[in-house]
Design a protein around this motif. Structure first.
Motif, PDB file in Angstrom:
ATOM      1  N   ALA A 114      16.254  -7.406  -5.902  1.00  8.95           N
ATOM      2  CA  ALA A 114      17.337  -6.435  -5.780  1.00  8.95           C
ATOM      3  C   ALA A 114      16.841  -5.001  -5.873  1.00  8.95           C
ATOM      4  N   PHE A 115      15.720  -4.764  -6.576  1.00  6.72           N
ATOM      5  CA  PHE A 115      15.269  -3.379  -6.809  1.00  6.72           C
ATOM      6  C   PHE A 115      14.591  -2.756  -5.596  1.00  6.72           C
ATOM      7  N   MET A 116      14.313  -3.526  -4.560  1.00  5.80           N
ATOM      8  CA  MET A 116      13.484  -3.050  -3.457  1.00  5.80           C
ATOM      9  C   MET A 116      14.178  -1.939  -2.662  1.00  5.80           C
ATOM     10  N   THR A 117      13.452  -0.857  -2.449  1.00  3.56           N
ATOM     11  CA  THR A 117      13.967   0.310  -1.744  1.00  3.56           C
ATOM     12  C   THR A 117      13.669   0.238  -0.255  1.00  3.56           C
ATOM     13  N   SER A 118      12.614  -0.454   0.098  1.00  2.00           N
ATOM     14  CA  SER A 118      12.297  -0.819   1.480  1.00  2.00           C
ATOM     15  C   SER A 118      11.629  -2.184   1.436  1.00  2.00           C
ATOM     16  N   ALA A 119      11.286  -2.735   2.605  1.00  3.28           N
ATOM     17  CA  ALA A 119      10.915  -4.155   2.634  1.00  3.28           C
ATOM     18  C   ALA A 119       9.446  -4.439   2.932  1.00  3.28           C
ATOM     19  N   SER A 120       8.673  -3.460   3.460  1.00  2.00           N
ATOM     20  CA  SER A 120       7.336  -3.742   3.968  1.00  2.00           C
ATOM     21  C   SER A 120       7.415  -4.914   4.939  1.00  2.00           C
ATOM     22  N   CYS A 121       6.275  -5.499   5.297  1.00  2.00           N
ATOM     23  CA  CYS A 121       6.312  -6.687   6.156  1.00  2.00           C
ATOM     24  C   CYS A 121       5.566  -7.848   5.519  1.00  2.00           C
ATOM     25  N   VAL A 122       5.096  -7.650   4.285  1.00  2.00           N
ATOM     26  CA  VAL A 122       4.353  -8.717   3.615  1.00  2.00           C
ATOM     27  C   VAL A 122       5.266  -9.455   2.653  1.00  2.00           C
ATOM     28  N   ASN A 123       4.883 -10.689   2.329  1.00  2.00           N
ATOM     29  CA  ASN A 123       5.666 -11.483   1.375  1.00  2.00           C
ATOM     30  C   ASN A 123       5.809 -10.728   0.062  1.00  2.00           C
ATOM     31  N   PRO A 124       7.009 -10.668  -0.497  1.00  2.11           N
ATOM     32  CA  PRO A 124       7.269  -9.739  -1.599  1.00  2.11           C
ATOM     33  C   PRO A 124       7.040 -10.267  -3.008  1.00  2.11           C
ATOM     34  N   SER A 125       6.780 -11.560  -3.201  1.00  2.00           N
ATOM     35  CA  SER A 125       6.804 -12.123  -4.551  1.00  2.00           C
ATOM     36  C   SER A 125       5.763 -11.511  -5.484  1.00  2.00           C
ATOM     37  N   LEU A 126       4.558 -11.231  -4.973  1.00  2.00           N
ATOM     38  CA  LEU A 126       3.530 -10.620  -5.811  1.00  2.00           C
ATOM     39  C   LEU A 126       4.004  -9.260  -6.321  1.00  2.00           C
ATOM     40  N   THR A 127       4.707  -8.526  -5.468  1.00  2.00           N
ATOM     41  CA  THR A 127       5.238  -7.215  -5.871  1.00  2.00           C
ATOM     42  C   THR A 127       6.338  -7.368  -6.908  1.00  2.00           C
ATOM     43  N   TYR A 128       7.201  -8.377  -6.775  1.00  2.00           N
ATOM     44  CA  TYR A 128       8.206  -8.631  -7.809  1.00  2.00           C
ATOM     45  C   TYR A 128       7.527  -8.873  -9.156  1.00  2.00           C
ATOM     46  N   MET A 129       6.477  -9.683  -9.157  1.00  2.00           N
ATOM     47  CA  MET A 129       5.798 -10.024 -10.410  1.00  2.00           C
ATOM     48  C   MET A 129       5.158  -8.800 -11.034  1.00  2.00           C
ATOM     49  N   ALA A 130       4.511  -7.962 -10.216  1.00  2.00           N
ATOM     50  CA  ALA A 130       3.848  -6.766 -10.740  1.00  2.00           C
ATOM     51  C   ALA A 130       4.869  -5.797 -11.344  1.00  2.00           C
ATOM     52  N   PHE A 131       5.966  -5.565 -10.639  1.00  2.00           N
ATOM     53  CA  PHE A 131       7.006  -4.675 -11.163  1.00  2.00           C
ATOM     54  C   PHE A 131       7.650  -5.258 -12.419  1.00  2.00           C
ATOM     55  N   THR A 132       7.815  -6.577 -12.451  1.00  2.00           N
ATOM     56  CA  THR A 132       8.425  -7.201 -13.631  1.00  2.00           C
ATOM     57  C   THR A 132       7.536  -7.054 -14.851  1.00  2.00           C
ATOM     58  N   SER A 176       0.850  -1.188   0.000  1.00  2.00           N
ATOM     59  CA  SER A 176       0.000   0.000   0.000  1.00  2.00           C
ATOM     60  C   SER A 176       0.889   1.243   0.000  1.00  2.00           C
ATOM     61  N   ASP A 177       0.276   2.411  -0.073  1.00  2.00           N
ATOM     62  CA  ASP A 177       1.071   3.636  -0.015  1.00  2.00           C
ATOM     63  C   ASP A 177       1.699   3.849   1.358  1.00  2.00           C
ATOM     64  N   ILE A 178       1.174   3.186   2.388  1.00  2.00           N
ATOM     65  CA  ILE A 178       1.844   3.227   3.684  1.00  2.00           C
ATOM     66  C   ILE A 178       3.265   2.693   3.532  1.00  2.00           C
ATOM     67  N   ASP A 179       3.434   1.665   2.697  1.00  2.00           N
ATOM     68  CA  ASP A 179       4.756   1.095   2.445  1.00  2.00           C
ATOM     69  C   ASP A 179       5.591   1.977   1.523  1.00  2.00           C
ATOM     70  N   PHE A 180       4.996   2.409   0.416  1.00  2.00           N
ATOM     71  CA  PHE A 180       5.760   3.182  -0.560  1.00  2.00           C
ATOM     72  C   PHE A 180       6.172   4.559  -0.035  1.00  2.00           C
ATOM     73  N   GLU A 181       5.426   5.103   0.919  1.00  2.00           N
ATOM     74  CA  GLU A 181       5.709   6.450   1.423  1.00  2.00           C
ATOM     75  C   GLU A 181       6.520   6.471   2.709  1.00  2.00           C
ATOM     76  N   ALA A 182       6.732   5.315   3.333  1.00  2.00           N
ATOM     77  CA  ALA A 182       7.339   5.266   4.669  1.00  2.00           C
ATOM     78  C   ALA A 182       8.740   5.874   4.702  1.00  2.00           C
ATOM     79  N   ASN A 183       9.591   5.529   3.751  1.00  2.00           N
ATOM     80  CA  ASN A 183      10.957   6.054   3.759  1.00  2.00           C
ATOM     81  C   ASN A 183      10.967   7.576   3.750  1.00  2.00           C
ATOM     82  N   LYS A 184      10.159   8.176   2.886  1.00  2.00           N
ATOM     83  CA  LYS A 184      10.142   9.634   2.764  1.00  2.00           C
ATOM     84  C   LYS A 184       9.595  10.278   4.033  1.00  2.00           C
ATOM     85  N   LYS A 185       8.519   9.739   4.568  1.00  2.00           N
ATOM     86  CA  LYS A 185       7.893  10.328   5.754  1.00  2.00           C
ATOM     87  C   LYS A 185       8.797  10.249   6.973  1.00  2.00           C
TER      88      LYS A 185
END
Length: 567
Positions: free
Chosen positions: A532-550, A126-135
């Motif tokens: 390798a492209f991940m800028t932060s980790a969130s706490c959820v399993n990342p594979s779905l996000t890898y597939m979407a970005f790919t 979610s945007d909570i994850d994508f915005e966390a580093n900046k906030k």
């Protein structure tokens, strides 16, 4: 040896990300060479243990002493490898790496990679994850937001088949779901208790998993899950998503894919004049022959740490410290998720109930801390979720020195009492000095430098681990369960098998390696779309996000290619 043919694209790796890159590029009409460092694994045909039972193996599948030595680092994960699945994990004696600090690198070198053995839990960011580093002023800002990735989550979920329940949570966006699997009676008790005893919005749902749960004609060549829970051996029904059952066959059906196993990519070749990559160089794993392949585009999907290693080895006059590493960002900010800590308990009652089948899934408790002012913690940043399950105990709990006679023989034929447990998955921050480098003196059997890990949990992670245990125990106690125990297995990063980072995305080439489209800032025809492209980790399993970005990056690459941007 130099191959004269120039491919439109080369994809390195055939796992979760590589399969999607191959599918999308091929379906866009590009001529694609797909390279895998391990041997061929054909769907169904090469799942040699898919129908085996425990009694088919000596020692019920436990490894011999010799095999335990071969897999001594892979065995750190606890549940694998066993005799029925060891062929899908690397032999650590043949594929060594170095540890300045402990790092549990769990790998599978074969066509399909770890898509054959992954846990299949599939959650959106979610945007909570994508915005966390900046906030929070941590590391660097993501160059994308949820709205950029949402359409690609839709595409991926619809294609792979994700079963789950819509919840309407801001921290865990809903997706395109197939019917959810069922919770059992004890899990429903805990679900009801959370709503009754906690006022911070925490809840329990069935896990969202990449399993088909209904008969459908929309997903070609795959059938619904049979509830055998033998997924890690390879599923002959295609019930769960893997590259072998889904994306690679889709790429093959286009007639545009050339798949070459046993091909160890060790560097990306570079042309100083055009400032573009010209292909990759490989070592044939069987013959040790070196071969150069040419292409207009390169997709690195070798798995996060392997892709970072390839970039570090890709040295030239322009990039003396590795391709894209002009500002010493490559190999840094390595992350994983917390794992193997939580709590368990015994459950009184429900002895008149049992369950049918072997559900390859458990419950999920989404993140409920540090979401807003009401749930804010002062002792650590970010959050965690839980995966868990309840089941009836096995006959083994009846074994004791005094167990004997007719009553004992009758007891071992009946299920025991109910037990329940949960494991926390927590976010690890991207620390600049958590890094992987090339060993200066240790080489592998092909003469390539081994990777050396210098990665550790720090203060924020250790404080979160305490909270994970405390909250797990509190939830089990509030539900009225008994004999509640917390556990925390000694571990280092890597054991969550969600290793990520090392070539992060960002706005600024001085502080990141990739741009918002997963391209190297300095070499735009090289894309990196595994962890390798991940800028932060969130706490959820990342594979779905890898597939979407790919999928997003591959379609961007195809569009650029058709506009002759890479020729």
């Amino acid at each position: 040896m130099i191959e004269t043919k120039v491919y439109d694209a080369i994809v390195v790796g055939t796992g979760i990300s590589g399969g999607w890159a191959a599918k999308e590029l091929c379906e866009n009409g590009l001529n694609v060479l797909v390279l895998e460092r391990g041997p061929m694994v054909k769907h169904v045909e090469d799942y040699k243990t898919m129908n085996d039972d425990p009694w088919d193996y000596p020692f019920k599948g436990e490894l011999t002493r010799d095999d335990k030595e071969k897999y001594h680092k892979q065995l750190r994960v606890g549940w694998a490898p066993k005799d029925d699945v060891k062929h899908f994990f690397v032999n650590d004696l043949e594929h060594p790496y170095q540890e300045t600090k402990r790092f549990d690198w769990i790998r599978g070198y074969q066509v399909g990679g770890r898509s054959l053995t992954w846990g299949r839990q599939s959650y959106r960011w979610s945007d909570i994850d994508f915005e966390a580093n900046k906030k929070e002023g941590i590391a660097v800002d993501w160059p994308v937001r949820y709205k950029d990735i949402a359409p690609w989550y839709d595409k991926v979920e619809s294609y792979i088949g994700v079963s789950g329940q819509a919840l309407g949570l801001k921290q865990l966006p809903d997706g395109k779901f197939q019917p959810p699997m069922e919770l059992n009676c004890v899990e429903k008790d805990l679900q009801a208790s959370l709503g009754k005893n906690f006022k911070d919005g925490r809840l329990l749902t069935i896990g969202r998993v990449a399993h088909i749960t209904e008969n459908t004609t929309d997903i070609e060549g795959r059938g619904p899950c049979q509830y055998r829970n033998r997924c890690w051996r390879g599923c002959p029904f295609g019930g769960y998503f893997s590259s072998n059952s889904s994306t690679l066959p889709a790429a093959e059906r286009t007639g545009n894919m050339t798949l070459r196993p046993n091909s160890i990519v060790y560097e990306i070749s570079y042309d100083q004049n055009s400032k573009k990559a010209t292909g990759v160089n490989i070592i044939d794993a069987e013959t040790h022959e070196k071969i150069a392949f040419k292409s207009n585009i390169v997709f690195l999907c070798a798995s996060a740490m392997a892709s970072v290693g390839i970039l570090l080895q890709s040295k030239s006059k322009e990039f003396p410290n590795g391709m894209g590493n002009n500002h010493d960002q490559l190999g840094r900010n390595i992350m994983d998720h917390h794992y193997q800590l939580g709590a368990s308990a015994k459950v009184n009652g429900h002895l008149d109930k049992y369950y049918k089948g072997r559900r390859p899934n458990g419950f999920y408790i989404p993140r409920f801390v540090n979401l807003d002012e009401k749930t804010k913690r002062t002792d650590f940043l970010r959050g965690f979720g839980y995966q868990g399950g309840a089941s009836r105990g096995s006959w083994s709990e009846t074994v004791a020195e005094l167990g004997h006679g007719p009553a004992y023989k009758e007891a071992i034929l009946k299920p025991g009492g109910w037990e329940i447990g949960m494991t926390g998955f927590g976010e690890m921050l991207p620390h600049h000095d958590n890094r992987v480098t090339l060993s200066k003196d240790k080489k592998d059997q092909w003469g390539l430098p081994q990777l050396n890990f210098d990665v550790e949990f720090k203060e924020n992670e250790y404080k979160m681990r305490e909270a994970i245990k405390e909250e797990a125990a509190a939830m089990l106690k509030a539900a009225g369960f008994t004999d509640v125990h917390t556990y925390d297995t000694e571990t280092g990063p890597g054991l969550g098998i969600h290793e990520m980072g090392g070539a992060r995305m960002g706005h600024d080439p001085k502080t990141s390696v990739l741009n918002k489209h997963n391209q190297l800032h300095s070499v735009p025809n090289v894309y990196v779309t595994d962890g390798a492209f991940m800028t932060s980790a969130s706490c959820v399993n990342p594979s779905l996000t890898y597939m979407a970005f790919t999928a997003r990056a591959a379609n961007h690459a195809a569009e650029q290619f058709k506009q002759h941007k890479f020729s």
